[in-house]
Design a protein around this motif. Structure first.
Motif, PDB file in Angstrom:
ATOM      1  N   LEU A  25      42.047-128.827  24.393  1.00  0.00           N
ATOM      2  CA  LEU A  25      41.298-129.996  24.839  1.00  0.00           C
ATOM      3  C   LEU A  25      42.229-131.201  24.981  1.00  0.00           C
ATOM      4  O   LEU A  25      43.243-131.299  24.288  1.00  0.00           O
ATOM      5  CB  LEU A  25      40.187-130.330  23.820  1.00  0.00           C
ATOM      6  CG  LEU A  25      38.995-129.369  23.764  1.00  0.00           C
ATOM      7  CD1 LEU A  25      38.132-129.702  22.547  1.00  0.00           C
ATOM      8  CD2 LEU A  25      38.176-129.468  25.041  1.00  0.00           C
ATOM      9  N   PRO A  26      41.906-132.152  25.866  1.00  0.00           N
ATOM     10  CA  PRO A  26      42.755-133.338  26.020  1.00  0.00           C
ATOM     11  C   PRO A  26      42.721-134.202  24.763  1.00  0.00           C
ATOM     12  O   PRO A  26      41.828-134.070  23.911  1.00  0.00           O
ATOM     13  CB  PRO A  26      42.118-134.075  27.202  1.00  0.00           C
ATOM     14  CG  PRO A  26      40.701-133.614  27.213  1.00  0.00           C
ATOM     15  CD  PRO A  26      40.730-132.188  26.761  1.00  0.00           C
ATOM     16  N   GLU A  27      43.671-135.087  24.658  1.00  0.00           N
ATOM     17  CA  GLU A  27      43.745-135.965  23.492  1.00  0.00           C
ATOM     18  C   GLU A  27      42.770-137.130  23.639  1.00  0.00           C
ATOM     19  O   GLU A  27      42.591-137.679  24.730  1.00  0.00           O
ATOM     20  CB  GLU A  27      45.170-136.496  23.336  1.00  0.00           C
ATOM     21  CG  GLU A  27      45.392-137.263  22.042  1.00  0.00           C
ATOM     22  CD  GLU A  27      46.854-137.616  21.829  1.00  0.00           C
ATOM     23  OE1 GLU A  27      47.132-138.515  21.005  1.00  0.00           O
ATOM     24  OE2 GLU A  27      47.724-136.997  22.490  1.00  0.00           O
ATOM     25  N   LEU A  75      40.647-134.498  21.499  1.00  0.00           N
ATOM     26  CA  LEU A  75      41.146-134.255  20.149  1.00  0.00           C
ATOM     27  C   LEU A  75      41.771-135.502  19.535  1.00  0.00           C
ATOM     28  O   LEU A  75      42.409-136.306  20.215  1.00  0.00           O
ATOM     29  CB  LEU A  75      42.209-133.152  20.180  1.00  0.00           C
ATOM     30  CG  LEU A  75      41.783-131.763  20.656  1.00  0.00           C
ATOM     31  CD1 LEU A  75      43.011-130.876  20.841  1.00  0.00           C
ATOM     32  CD2 LEU A  75      40.812-131.123  19.658  1.00  0.00           C
ATOM     33  N   SER A  76      41.587-135.624  18.221  1.00  0.00           N
ATOM     34  CA  SER A  76      42.300-136.618  17.431  1.00  0.00           C
ATOM     35  C   SER A  76      42.780-135.933  16.160  1.00  0.00           C
ATOM     36  O   SER A  76      42.490-134.756  15.922  1.00  0.00           O
ATOM     37  CB  SER A  76      41.379-137.794  17.079  1.00  0.00           C
ATOM     38  OG  SER A  76      40.420-137.402  16.120  1.00  0.00           O
ATOM     39  N   SER A  77      43.491-136.662  15.318  1.00  0.00           N
ATOM     40  CA  SER A  77      43.987-136.057  14.084  1.00  0.00           C
ATOM     41  C   SER A  77      42.848-135.673  13.141  1.00  0.00           C
ATOM     42  O   SER A  77      43.037-134.877  12.220  1.00  0.00           O
ATOM     43  CB  SER A  77      44.945-137.024  13.373  1.00  0.00           C
ATOM     44  OG  SER A  77      44.298-138.260  13.116  1.00  0.00           O
ATOM     45  N   LEU A  90      45.380-124.246  15.063  1.00  0.00           N
ATOM     46  CA  LEU A  90      46.054-124.402  16.356  1.00  0.00           C
ATOM     47  C   LEU A  90      46.105-125.872  16.782  1.00  0.00           C
ATOM     48  O   LEU A  90      47.081-126.313  17.388  1.00  0.00           O
ATOM     49  CB  LEU A  90      45.345-123.575  17.423  1.00  0.00           C
ATOM     50  CG  LEU A  90      45.530-122.054  17.360  1.00  0.00           C
ATOM     51  CD1 LEU A  90      44.669-121.377  18.412  1.00  0.00           C
ATOM     52  CD2 LEU A  90      46.998-121.697  17.566  1.00  0.00           C
ATOM     53  N   ILE A  91      45.066-126.623  16.460  1.00  0.00           N
ATOM     54  CA  ILE A  91      45.060-128.057  16.790  1.00  0.00           C
ATOM     55  C   ILE A  91      46.234-128.755  16.112  1.00  0.00           C
ATOM     56  O   ILE A  91      46.859-129.662  16.693  1.00  0.00           O
ATOM     57  CB  ILE A  91      43.724-128.693  16.359  1.00  0.00           C
ATOM     58  CG1 ILE A  91      42.579-128.147  17.215  1.00  0.00           C
ATOM     59  CG2 ILE A  91      43.783-130.213  16.479  1.00  0.00           C
ATOM     60  CD1 ILE A  91      41.195-128.589  16.748  1.00  0.00           C
ATOM     61  N   LEU A  92      46.568-128.335  14.909  1.00  0.00           N
ATOM     62  CA  LEU A  92      47.663-128.965  14.162  1.00  0.00           C
ATOM     63  C   LEU A  92      49.012-128.803  14.847  1.00  0.00           C
ATOM     64  O   LEU A  92      49.932-129.589  14.588  1.00  0.00           O
ATOM     65  CB  LEU A  92      47.747-128.371  12.745  1.00  0.00           C
ATOM     66  CG  LEU A  92      46.557-128.637  11.820  1.00  0.00           C
ATOM     67  CD1 LEU A  92      46.756-127.913  10.499  1.00  0.00           C
ATOM     68  CD2 LEU A  92      46.393-130.131  11.581  1.00  0.00           C
ATOM     69  N   GLU A  93      49.143-127.796  15.708  1.00  0.00           N
ATOM     70  CA  GLU A  93      50.420-127.557  16.385  1.00  0.00           C
ATOM     71  C   GLU A  93      50.675-128.537  17.525  1.00  0.00           C
ATOM     72  O   GLU A  93      51.797-128.622  18.041  1.00  0.00           O
ATOM     73  CB  GLU A  93      50.463-126.120  16.907  1.00  0.00           C
ATOM     74  CG  GLU A  93      50.399-125.071  15.793  1.00  0.00           C
ATOM     75  CD  GLU A  93      50.364-123.655  16.335  1.00  0.00           C
ATOM     76  OE1 GLU A  93      50.509-123.504  17.575  1.00  0.00           O
ATOM     77  OE2 GLU A  93      50.195-122.718  15.534  1.00  0.00           O
ATOM     78  N   LYS A  94      49.658-129.280  17.915  1.00  0.00           N
ATOM     79  CA  LYS A  94      49.829-130.259  18.984  1.00  0.00           C
ATOM     80  C   LYS A  94      50.457-131.531  18.439  1.00  0.00           C
ATOM     81  O   LYS A  94      50.263-131.891  17.282  1.00  0.00           O
ATOM     82  CB  LYS A  94      48.472-130.571  19.635  1.00  0.00           C
ATOM     83  CG  LYS A  94      47.764-129.360  20.219  1.00  0.00           C
ATOM     84  CD  LYS A  94      46.612-129.754  21.101  1.00  0.00           C
ATOM     85  CE  LYS A  94      47.093-130.409  22.379  1.00  0.00           C
ATOM     86  NZ  LYS A  94      45.984-130.652  23.340  1.00  0.00           N
ATOM     87  N   ARG A 150      46.271-135.001   9.211  1.00  0.00           N
ATOM     88  CA  ARG A 150      45.259-134.394   8.342  1.00  0.00           C
ATOM     89  C   ARG A 150      45.517-132.896   8.124  1.00  0.00           C
ATOM     90  O   ARG A 150      44.604-132.108   7.862  1.00  0.00           O
ATOM     91  CB  ARG A 150      43.869-134.598   8.954  1.00  0.00           C
ATOM     92  CG  ARG A 150      43.493-136.046   9.150  1.00  0.00           C
ATOM     93  CD  ARG A 150      43.140-136.718   7.845  1.00  0.00           C
ATOM     94  NE  ARG A 150      41.820-136.310   7.379  1.00  0.00           N
ATOM     95  CZ  ARG A 150      41.339-136.575   6.168  1.00  0.00           C
ATOM     96  NH1 ARG A 150      42.104-137.216   5.294  1.00  0.00           N
ATOM     97  NH2 ARG A 150      40.118-136.191   5.830  1.00  0.00           N
ATOM     98  N   ALA A 151      46.797-132.518   8.195  1.00  0.00           N
ATOM     99  CA  ALA A 151      47.161-131.101   8.073  1.00  0.00           C
ATOM    100  C   ALA A 151      46.793-130.532   6.710  1.00  0.00           C
ATOM    101  O   ALA A 151      46.274-129.416   6.608  1.00  0.00           O
ATOM    102  CB  ALA A 151      48.654-130.924   8.327  1.00  0.00           C
TER     103      ALA A 151
END
Length: 324
Positions: free
Chosen positions: A6-8, A52-54, A86-90, A96-97
């Motif tokens: 998804l876009p940021e 997406l956001s953190s 997977l979101i964390l890889e962006k 918020r990892a």
């Protein structure tokens, strides 16, 4: 992968709202769990609509929690947990990892994988949290790791040493809420080892009083789980059945955690023992409650929870002894 691509999010208002929801979700889970899904759904919906956001990764991890716990769909919950990772890889999504690691390892993966597999990731989450300054999530990773070591059968002596060291760390970091959970587990370990049992009873009662005064239903439920551990271990079945009756819906207040799974096993065993020593309508009532609880555990095993298989062996043996 579609979720991770998804876009940021580029609207500061929505991003601020997601951060607020993230903080709310942490508190609401402990004091008003029925509202917890509403906060998560709002954050997830905002992410799907605006990007997406953190804050998105822990929100989707929380959605995985709900799927594993409330909705009884552990495989779908696991897939959503993987999407959160997977979101964390962006780029820009690592803030918020550690919270994401805590949620996925504490609430999602144990439903379909051995509990032992969560130990190393939780330790890594603790270490990363200290490095990046997310002490709150780091502390929750720390105590969850030790609790799961307890559940997989690490020696009580080793568990006690880890807990005592952890309490010193938590005192330095000024995390009293996590410290209360740690003291609860330490007190239980000491009682199981036969160390200062009278003093430990007072500590648990004091923690229960604190939980009641603050409305922390998660903490009070955890204390009840630990007290039931001791009653079952020492075969104090009258105290055990009294606790089960008074504790209320512990599974609701410990949604998706392994503590809720462990409690369900202890609850079923308590009902079986109570039925064996009862007669008449009371015996029928205890048998009915036992079969309902065992049916729940069988459902988890059917959906791939390998951590309850040995629980079922024990319960089936008790059923065979009872001739039911």
């Amino acid at each position: 992968e579609d979720i991770a691509n998804l876009p940021e999010l580029d609207d500061e208002r929505y991003e601020m709202g997601q951060r607020m929801n993230g903080h709310l979700a942490t508190c609401i889970y402990r004091v008003e769990p029925t509202m917890f899904p509403l906060i998560l759904f709002q954050t997830v919906t905002t992410t799907l609509k605006h990007g997406l956001s953190s804050s998105s990764s822990p929100a989707f991890a929380g959605l995985g929690l709900l799927l594993c716990g409330h909705f009884g769909k552990p495989h779908e919950g696991r897939e959503i947990a993987r999407a959160a990772e997977l979101i964390l890889e962006k780029p820009g999504m690592r803030r918020r990892a550690v919270r994401t690691i805590f949620i996925t390892q504490c609430f999602c993966y144990h439903w379909t994988s051995p509990l032992q597999d969560t130990i190393a990731p939780l330790l890594k989450g603790y270490q990363i949290g200290l490095e990046i300054g997310d002490n709150d999530s780091a502390c929750w990773c720390l105590i969850t790791r030790i609790h799961y070591l307890f559940c997989v059968g690490r020696s009580l002596d080793c568990i006690q040493k880890e807990l005592e060291a952890s309490i010193r760390v938590l005192t330095l970091l000024n995390h009293d809420d996590v410290k209360l959970n740690t003291v609860t587990l330490l007190t239980t370990v000491k009682k199981l080892r036969g160390i200062d049992t009278e003093g430990d009873d007072k500590i648990l009662d004091s923690i229960l009083a604190t939980a009641a005064s603050t409305g922390d239903v998660t903490l009070s439920s955890l204390v009840n789980v630990m007290k039931l551990e001791v009653f079952v271990f020492y075969q104090e079945w009258k105290d055990a059945i009294d606790l089960v009756r008074k504790a209320g819906n512990v599974r609701q207040f410990l949604t998706a955690s392994f503590a809720s799974v462990r409690y369900t096993f202890l609850e079923a065993l308590t009902y079986l023992k109570a039925a064996q020593s009862a007669s008449g309508w009371k015996k029928r009532q205890m048998k009915k409650c036992a079969h309902q609880t065992i049916h729940l555990i069988r459902g988890w095993a059917k959906h791939g929870n390998v951590n309850v298989v040995h629980y079922l062996y024990i319960l089936d043996a008790e059923l065979a002894v009872s001739g039911w």
